[in-house]
Each structure stands twice: as structure tokens, then as C-alpha cells.
Design a protein around this motif. Sequence first.
Motif, mmCIF file in Angstrom:
data_model
loop_
_atom_site.group_PDB
_atom_site.id
_atom_site.type_symbol
_atom_site.label_atom_id
_atom_site.label_comp_id
_atom_site.label_asym_id
_atom_site.label_seq_id
_atom_site.Cartn_x
_atom_site.Cartn_y
_atom_site.Cartn_z
ATOM 1 N N ASP A 98 0.561 -1.124 0.088
ATOM 2 C CA ASP A 98 -0.211 -0.018 -0.009
ATOM 3 C C ASP A 98 1.314 1.282 0.064
ATOM 4 N N LYS A 99 0.550 2.240 0.438
ATOM 5 C CA LYS A 99 0.761 3.465 -0.274
ATOM 6 C C LYS A 99 1.805 4.604 1.232
ATOM 7 N N ASP B 196 1.607 7.914 -8.783
ATOM 8 C CA ASP B 196 1.191 8.955 -8.416
ATOM 9 C C ASP B 196 2.086 8.974 -6.897
ATOM 10 N N TRP C 127 4.607 2.543 -8.343
ATOM 11 C CA TRP C 127 3.956 2.949 -7.440
ATOM 12 C C TRP C 127 4.557 4.197 -7.543
ATOM 13 N N SER D 202 6.294 7.415 -3.412
ATOM 14 C CA SER D 202 6.393 7.081 -4.516
ATOM 15 C C SER D 202 8.018 7.931 -4.382
ATOM 16 N N TRP E 51 1.651 9.363 -3.646
ATOM 17 C CA TRP E 51 1.386 8.402 -2.482
ATOM 18 C C TRP E 51 2.734 8.895 -1.857
#
Length: 94
Positions: free
Chosen positions: A10-11, A41, A38, A47, A44
Motif C-alpha cells: 500500500d502507499k 501518483d 508506485w 512514491s 503517494w
Amino acid sequence: MGIRDLIPRDKHDFGRVEQLKNQPLENLRLILSELLKWLQDGNWPISKPIEDILIDFKHELLPYIIEILESEDVAWKYFVLNGLARKLSNDLLK
């Protein structure tokens, strides 16, 4: 634990990102495409740390970047161009 087990889930998965930082590049090569997802975006939280991991691959990233640029995902193109691609040296992008 295999390298695929270290792909963030998950982010906010900073634990796996930290584990990825300690992996040899040859292990990370196996999951480059998954890690590039990843960057879809740039907002996030993981990222930018993923970008920092990927930058070491330089030329190896070019086919993936081209594939992203040929996709229909406008946001992913934007974040890759304004993040990862900006960090690559100009001679790699010629």
C-alpha cells in the motif's frame, strides 16, 4: 522471503521500502515494473522513496519509461516525467 514479498502493498508501506533499499540491484531488477507502478501518483507517500531506489537503474529504466509514455495513463506520465525522468542525466534521455 523472496524479492516479490518486498513489493509494497500500500502507499504507506515504508517497511518494505526500507527493506528494498538494502537489496542488491540484481534482485531489484526482477521487480522493476512492479516498483514503477508506485510512481503512478506522486502524492503517494512512498512514491519519492521508490523513485530514489529506481534512479540507480539509469539505462535499464528507459524501456519502462517509454512503455509508460505510450500508455493512456496521463497522471502516470506526468509523475514519471516530473519525477524520475528529471533525475536522469540528459545524455541518458537522448
